[in-house]
Design a protein around this motif. Sequence first.
Motif, PDB file in Angstrom:
ATOM      1  N   ALA A 106      -1.411   1.336  -8.911  1.00 36.85           N
ATOM      2  CA  ALA A 106      -2.781   1.064  -9.345  1.00 36.85           C
ATOM      3  C   ALA A 106      -3.740   1.477  -8.238  1.00 36.85           C
ATOM      4  CB  ALA A 106      -2.956  -0.409  -9.678  1.00 36.85           C
ATOM      5  N   LEU A 107      -4.913   1.925  -8.652  1.00 40.66           N
ATOM      6  CA  LEU A 107      -5.956   2.353  -7.726  1.00 40.66           C
ATOM      7  C   LEU A 107      -6.888   1.181  -7.424  1.00 40.66           C
ATOM      8  CD1 LEU A 107      -7.404   4.757  -6.270  1.00 40.66           C
ATOM      9  CD2 LEU A 107      -8.725   5.029  -8.391  1.00 40.66           C
ATOM     10  N   VAL A 108      -7.185   0.963  -6.137  1.00 39.97           N
ATOM     11  CA  VAL A 108      -8.131  -0.082  -5.747  1.00 39.97           C
ATOM     12  C   VAL A 108      -9.536   0.449  -6.012  1.00 39.97           C
ATOM     13  CG1 VAL A 108      -9.005  -1.537  -3.882  1.00 39.97           C
ATOM     14  CG2 VAL A 108      -6.560  -0.955  -3.976  1.00 39.97           C
ATOM     15  N   LEU A 127      -8.280  -3.583  -9.620  1.00 41.69           N
ATOM     16  CA  LEU A 127      -7.315  -2.492  -9.727  1.00 41.69           C
ATOM     17  C   LEU A 127      -7.394  -1.802 -11.077  1.00 41.69           C
ATOM     18  CD1 LEU A 127      -4.144  -4.231  -8.215  1.00 41.69           C
ATOM     19  CD2 LEU A 127      -5.917  -2.938  -7.013  1.00 41.69           C
ATOM     20  N   GLU A 128      -7.174  -0.497 -11.062  1.00 45.85           N
ATOM     21  CA  GLU A 128      -7.072   0.294 -12.286  1.00 45.85           C
ATOM     22  C   GLU A 128      -5.661   0.855 -12.376  1.00 45.85           C
ATOM     23  OE1 GLU A 128      -8.734   4.492 -14.204  1.00 45.85           O
ATOM     24  OE2 GLU A 128      -9.775   3.585 -12.481  1.00 45.85           O
ATOM     25  N   ILE A 137       0.858  -1.186   0.000  1.00 51.80           N
ATOM     26  CA  ILE A 137       0.000   0.000   0.000  1.00 51.80           C
ATOM     27  C   ILE A 137       0.892   1.233   0.000  1.00 51.80           C
ATOM     28  CG2 ILE A 137      -1.829   1.232   1.222  1.00 51.80           C
ATOM     29  CD1 ILE A 137      -2.666  -1.428   2.451  1.00 51.80           C
ATOM     30  N   GLU A 138       0.680   2.134  -0.962  1.00 48.64           N
ATOM     31  CA  GLU A 138       1.579   3.279  -1.109  1.00 48.64           C
ATOM     32  C   GLU A 138       1.601   4.163   0.133  1.00 48.64           C
ATOM     33  OE1 GLU A 138       0.850   5.417  -4.696  1.00 48.64           O
ATOM     34  OE2 GLU A 138       1.915   3.946  -5.925  1.00 48.64           O
ATOM     35  N   ASP A 195      -7.602   3.154  -2.021  1.00 48.88           N
ATOM     36  CA  ASP A 195      -6.168   3.066  -1.741  1.00 48.88           C
ATOM     37  C   ASP A 195      -5.399   2.864  -3.046  1.00 48.88           C
ATOM     38  OD1 ASP A 195      -6.496   3.363   0.959  1.00 48.88           O
ATOM     39  OD2 ASP A 195      -6.361   1.220   1.421  1.00 48.88           O
ATOM     40  N   ARG A 196      -4.128   3.218  -2.994  1.00 51.30           N
ATOM     41  CA  ARG A 196      -3.250   2.969  -4.135  1.00 51.30           C
ATOM     42  C   ARG A 196      -2.208   1.928  -3.746  1.00 51.30           C
ATOM     43  NH1 ARG A 196      -5.136   7.983  -5.037  1.00 51.30           N
ATOM     44  NH2 ARG A 196      -5.542   8.544  -7.228  1.00 51.30           N
TER      45      ARG A 196
END
Length: 301
Positions: A260-262, A279-280, A205-206, A239-240
């Motif tokens: 990636a974005l959750v 994820l995106e 998680i970033e 989250d990213r």
Amino acid sequence: MTAQSASEVSPTLVRLAATDIPLNAPLGAPLLGPDGALLFEADVVIPDETTRDFLFRHFEPHRASGAPATAESTTDASREAPLTLDDMGLAIGGRVGLRGSGWSASSMYASRVIGFSAVRRNGERSLFVTQPVMTGVAPLELTRGETVELVALTGRGVFRFACTVDATSREPFSYVVLSAPGAIRRLRTRKFTRMPTRLAALYSIESQPSASPQLGRVSDISPYGMALTVPAPSAQAGDRLRLSFRFSTDGIDVEIDTSALVRHVGAAESGDAGIAYGLEFEALEPSQRIALKSFMAEHHC
């Protein structure tokens, strides 16, 4: 993205049992899949039994043992009828991936088509493209007479072909003149819905940069996102994640490290423990997306 030529030999593999995997300590040796593909590097840490169970449920860990054994070439020997530039449907503004020779032969750079020459008597046309670039490194410098390999993505499919550098110019901007494409090969009709797959991945998680990377499995993928199955939930929608995974396309091993974005947190596959993140991708470089589309075109059923 980093890439290197895929090995032409495969090691002798030994299938591992759960007791062969240390907990809360580096693996000590790379983990390989049954086909010899790299799953996780030697410095990856398996923190607990839940993660180790996840590893064996989704993959078949092996280690190399003994001398490498010669493997048969996996090059597709099938050939279609000769294709032309017109057959590809490549248009001005279209994206292409370009790989040079020499030290740069394993790295695919991003470029765009900016024009074509007039049709010659033999029906051939030269190709004009922008100077190939890749984020984080200097633009690719090409020389006259050099052979380059290209991947083109069009509405008609994914194509791979070779050209010779006929000329380079820096005025009014940097661009390259390429010979007419030779030996055009269609990889597959363009279909890029999500494709089921089974790729090993590491993620974190970033917002928690000090946390150790965790193990996951890429369950399906598209050029714009993926489903990541993980042993236990630790992230929420919004989250990213920082994630890395690798794959092979047309004989080249490609490693992608991106964010990636959750988009959502869902259930895992039927009968499996854990959860799946939708994820995106937010920061794929053009060259990374080209490599991913090439991988999907080769493996899409």
